[in-house]
Each structure stands twice: as C-alpha cells, then as structure tokens.
Motif scaffolding. Structure first.
Motif, PDB file in Angstrom:
ATOM      1  N   PRO A 125     -25.993  12.945   6.773  1.00 34.76           N
ATOM      2  CA  PRO A 125     -24.825  13.451   6.750  1.00 34.76           C
ATOM      3  C   PRO A 125     -23.674  12.380   6.594  1.00 34.76           C
ATOM      4  O   PRO A 125     -24.104  11.154   7.037  1.00 34.76           O
ATOM      5  N   MET A 126     -22.829  12.719   5.984  1.00 32.93           N
ATOM      6  CA  MET A 126     -21.473  11.753   5.673  1.00 32.93           C
ATOM      7  C   MET A 126     -20.455  11.741   6.630  1.00 32.93           C
ATOM      8  O   MET A 126     -19.650  10.834   6.712  1.00 32.93           O
ATOM      9  N   ASN A 127     -20.222  13.110   7.276  1.00 29.86           N
ATOM     10  CA  ASN A 127     -19.026  13.073   8.095  1.00 29.86           C
ATOM     11  C   ASN A 127     -19.568  13.790   9.574  1.00 29.86           C
ATOM     12  O   ASN A 127     -20.379  14.068   9.626  1.00 29.86           O
ATOM     13  N   ASP A 128     -18.646  13.965  10.329  1.00 25.57           N
ATOM     14  CA  ASP A 128     -18.957  14.254  11.600  1.00 25.57           C
ATOM     15  C   ASP A 128     -19.539  15.802  11.655  1.00 25.57           C
ATOM     16  O   ASP A 128     -20.572  16.062  12.501  1.00 25.57           O
ATOM     17  N   TYR A 129     -18.950  16.612  10.753  1.00 24.63           N
ATOM     18  CA  TYR A 129     -19.411  18.042  10.718  1.00 24.63           C
ATOM     19  C   TYR A 129     -20.858  17.938  10.673  1.00 24.63           C
ATOM     20  O   TYR A 129     -21.699  18.724  11.112  1.00 24.63           O
ATOM     21  N   GLY A 130     -21.245  17.257   9.532  1.00 20.65           N
ATOM     22  CA  GLY A 130     -22.704  17.263   9.112  1.00 20.65           C
ATOM     23  C   GLY A 130     -23.624  16.555  10.100  1.00 20.65           C
ATOM     24  O   GLY A 130     -24.459  16.897  10.442  1.00 20.65           O
ATOM     25  N   ARG A 131     -22.999  15.565  10.827  1.00 21.15           N
ATOM     26  CA  ARG A 131     -23.829  14.789  11.913  1.00 21.15           C
ATOM     27  C   ARG A 131     -23.954  15.896  13.144  1.00 21.15           C
ATOM     28  O   ARG A 131     -25.030  16.077  13.485  1.00 21.15           O
ATOM     29  N   TRP A 132     -22.975  16.644  13.291  1.00 16.85           N
ATOM     30  CA  TRP A 132     -23.250  17.791  14.464  1.00 16.85           C
ATOM     31  C   TRP A 132     -23.795  18.856  14.094  1.00 16.85           C
ATOM     32  O   TRP A 132     -24.647  19.231  14.902  1.00 16.85           O
ATOM     33  N   LYS A 133     -23.940  19.196  12.679  1.00 14.71           N
ATOM     34  CA  LYS A 133     -24.892  20.117  12.315  1.00 14.71           C
ATOM     35  C   LYS A 133     -26.262  19.547  12.395  1.00 14.71           C
ATOM     36  O   LYS A 133     -27.326  20.514  12.982  1.00 14.71           O
ATOM     37  N   LEU A 134     -26.465  18.450  12.065  1.00 17.24           N
ATOM     38  CA  LEU A 134     -27.959  18.012  12.135  1.00 17.24           C
ATOM     39  C   LEU A 134     -28.308  17.630  13.644  1.00 17.24           C
ATOM     40  O   LEU A 134     -29.503  18.284  13.970  1.00 17.24           O
ATOM     41  N   LEU A 135     -27.589  17.474  14.603  1.00 14.44           N
ATOM     42  CA  LEU A 135     -27.813  17.118  15.903  1.00 14.44           C
ATOM     43  C   LEU A 135     -28.065  18.750  16.218  1.00 14.44           C
ATOM     44  O   LEU A 135     -28.989  18.899  17.506  1.00 14.44           O
ATOM     45  N   ALA A 136     -27.347  19.699  16.120  1.00 14.18           N
ATOM     46  CA  ALA A 136     -27.786  21.157  16.333  1.00 14.18           C
ATOM     47  C   ALA A 136     -28.950  21.710  15.908  1.00 14.18           C
ATOM     48  O   ALA A 136     -29.835  22.105  16.620  1.00 14.18           O
ATOM     49  N   GLU A 137     -29.420  20.997  14.757  1.00 17.31           N
ATOM     50  CA  GLU A 137     -30.836  21.486  14.525  1.00 17.31           C
ATOM     51  C   GLU A 137     -31.835  20.850  15.250  1.00 17.31           C
ATOM     52  O   GLU A 137     -32.872  21.555  15.752  1.00 17.31           O
ATOM     53  N   HIS A 138     -31.808  19.514  15.644  1.00 16.22           N
ATOM     54  CA  HIS A 138     -32.504  19.112  16.472  1.00 16.22           C
ATOM     55  C   HIS A 138     -32.623  19.660  17.752  1.00 16.22           C
ATOM     56  O   HIS A 138     -33.542  19.907  18.472  1.00 16.22           O
ATOM     57  N   VAL A 140     -31.995  22.581  18.675  1.00 11.74           N
ATOM     58  CA  VAL A 140     -32.628  24.160  18.209  1.00 11.74           C
ATOM     59  C   VAL A 140     -33.993  23.862  18.279  1.00 11.74           C
ATOM     60  O   VAL A 140     -34.632  24.505  19.097  1.00 11.74           O
ATOM     61  N   ARG A 141     -34.619  22.987  17.542  1.00 10.32           N
ATOM     62  CA  ARG A 141     -36.046  22.518  17.500  1.00 10.32           C
ATOM     63  C   ARG A 141     -36.748  22.410  18.724  1.00 10.32           C
ATOM     64  O   ARG A 141     -37.560  22.959  19.293  1.00 10.32           O
ATOM     65  N   GLY A 142     -35.893  21.328  19.472  1.00  8.39           N
ATOM     66  CA  GLY A 142     -36.324  21.017  20.810  1.00  8.39           C
ATOM     67  C   GLY A 142     -36.397  22.100  21.967  1.00  8.39           C
ATOM     68  O   GLY A 142     -37.406  22.428  22.672  1.00  8.39           O
ATOM     69  N   ALA A 143     -35.479  23.189  21.866  1.00  8.80           N
ATOM     70  CA  ALA A 143     -35.321  24.233  22.823  1.00  8.80           C
ATOM     71  C   ALA A 143     -36.050  25.529  22.534  1.00  8.80           C
ATOM     72  O   ALA A 143     -36.460  26.183  23.140  1.00  8.80           O
ATOM     73  N   CYS A 144     -36.251  25.683  21.051  1.00  9.75           N
ATOM     74  CA  CYS A 144     -36.792  27.108  20.678  1.00  9.75           C
ATOM     75  C   CYS A 144     -37.539  26.824  19.468  1.00  9.75           C
ATOM     76  O   CYS A 144     -37.251  26.907  18.190  1.00  9.75           O
TER      77      CYS A 144
END
Length: 306
Positions: A125-138, A140-144
């Motif tokens: 990701p190139m910006n904060d939004y992309g980085r946040w969405k990638l962190l969210a994916e991680h 989600v995978r960890g929790a569910c």
C-alpha cells in the motif's frame, strides 16, 4: 437464516441489506441510524458482543470503513479505528458466535505498478488507507481464519449525499461549469454497488454451504477510467459543455495514489458461478443525474451528517 450487516448506512451497506432480503437481516450504523438500523459503535467490543449475543446471526458482513481522504488527514486515529480496530472486533465476534464472515477490503492494498493483481499478489500500500485496510485483513485472518475477505475498487450507485462517491463529485464539477483539472493518470474501475452486493450474498451463501474458498477474493468491473475520462463521459451523456475540465496529473503527482490497481477476478466466478456484469456506460447516468444541479437533491437535505 439471520444476517447482520455492519456499516449498513453506507453506500455498499445499504445495497447489501437489500441483497440479503431473503434472510432476517439487521443493519447497524454509528450515527446515521435512520429507519430500522441499530446504533452500534463498531470500535466497541462490548457493543459488538451484546448485539451478536442477542441476534445470534448465521452470517455477518463487515462494510465498516472510513474511505474519505479528508478523514485520513484530519482524524487519523478515528479513521484507523474505523478501518482496523472495528475489523478485528467484528471478526472476533463472528468467531465467538459461530457466524460466517464476509469482510470488505480494498484494491488500495496494492501500489498500482504491476496490474492485474491476483488474490495472492504481494500487497504494497502507498497511503494510510491502504495500510489500514491491509492491517485489517491481517486482523481478520488472525481472529476469524475462515472469513472471506473481499477486495473491491471504487464503487458507485444511488448516493444520499454528493461526497459519497467520486463519481457524483465529478458530476457536480462538470455541471458547475467552473474551471477544474481532473487527474488523467490514475485509473479507477468503478463498480456498481448492486453488483458488488450480489457478490457478497453469493459469498455468504457459499460459506454457509461449507464451500471452501480462498481467504481473499477480488471483484471489480472491467472498464478502467480516470477521473477526467469519467467527466467526459458525463458531459457527453448529458450534453453538457466540458471545456472547463482539463486533464492533469493531480492524484498521481501526490505520490500516494496507485496508478492502476486492476484486480484479477477470474477465480471468483469459477467458485460462485456467473455474476451479472453492469456496464458503466449504461449504469452511471441514473447515479449522477440527480446531482447535475448546483444544489443537488433537495438542496443537500440528505448531506452526510457524520
């Protein structure tokens, strides 16, 4: 079957609510709780636990997220919480109550330098939004781990306030007749929200039937357009002058917008069957026509209150 749609007041959430109409469906919102939506703070573990404990849903769709660049800049902590913390808490809640989860992510997890991107392509990701969405994916995978993560491009459809989509804002700029420069470098793939909602419903159905899907899937329209090219299409369709609109490189020059994040979507139809494709040239006029006046519908009575 029971479904809970988090973020049901937004453009995608409203359409997903309709797509899940064959279930007993409950929608949540934070501040825009008109109609039958339930007020829930998706960054509160207690609020999520109470709601899911009461409803015991079979499936959950998480449409919560802050996509507005102004919020990234002026309230980054709140924007991060809405994109990352909410995703983690909803995923934990889904696993705790045994519900299937569809989590919405973004094409902005990619840097736009090597399209098309497959589900297993390396995010950058190139910006904060992309980085946040990638962190969210991680998160989600960890929790569910059984959740389906659906990456999407920019969406369009029937909006309630002008800033709800880039497309509507562009339409207002075309209609205003004021000199404006629009980016003609960064390519978007505007996808109709109802088409996307159908994909969400199909994904949920596959999960409920025990079908094993990849943890990340993609969906996107196939037609790529820059903001400038969208403006020309709007002007042509509604016979409006476009001499005041010029092509530029504003978004690309900022250095934090990917140039082309085209998503490879071949795997999803193979799993879910054919999905009706909505062609942008045909579908965009009803979405923008109400906003081709300076004030917009009812003088912006329905402007986003958040």
């Amino acid at each position: 079957m029971r479904a809970v749609i988090f973020g049901a007041s937004g453009l995608l959430g409203r359409s997903v609510m309709r797509a899940f109409g064959d279930m007993t469906v409950t929608g949540t919102a934070f501040s825009r709780t008109a109609g039958a939506l339930v007020a829930v703070d998706a960054t509160s573990a207690d609020a999520i636990t109470r709601l899911l404990g009461r409803l015991r849903p079979d499936v959950i769709v998480n449409c919560v997220g802050e996509r507005r660049p102004a919020e990234w800049a002026t309230a980054p902590g709140r924007a991060r919480a809405g994109n990352v913390d909410a995703a983690r808490l909803i995923a934990k809640g889904a696993r705790r109550c045994g519900a299937r989860l569809v989590h919405i992510s973004s094409d902005y997890v990619f840097d736009g330098t090597a399209p098309p991107y497959r589900a297993d392509s390396l995010p950058n990701p190139m910006n904060d939004y992309g980085r946040w969405k990638l962190l969210a994916e991680h998160a989600v995978r960890g929790a569910c781990p059984d959740a389906a993560i659906l990456r999407l491009p920019v969406l369009y459809g029937p909006v309630r306030f002008a800033a709800e989509t880039n497309l509507t804002e562009i339409a207002r700029q075309v209609a205003a007749g004021v000199t404006v420069e629009l980016d003609d470098v960064c390519v978007r793939y505007p996808t109709h929200v109802d088409e996307t909602a159908e994909v969400c419903r199909r994904l949920a159905g596959a999960l409920l039937q025990g079908q094993r899907l990849g943890s990340v899937t993609h969906w996107s329209a196939e037609q790529g357009l820059t903001k400038y090219r969208m403006a020309l299409l709007i002007a042509r369709r509604f016979h409006l002058p476009a001499g005041h609109v010029s092509a530029g490189a504003a978004d690309a020059a900022s250095g934090d917008r990917p140039v082309d994040c085209r998503l490879d979507c071949q795997d999803l139809p193979a799993s879910l069957g054919p999905v009706r494709r909505r062609l942008f040239d045909i579908e965009f006029p009803p979405a923008v026509e109400p906003w081709l006046t300076p004030s917009g519908p009812a003088a912006e009575r329905r402007k986003d209150p958040s």
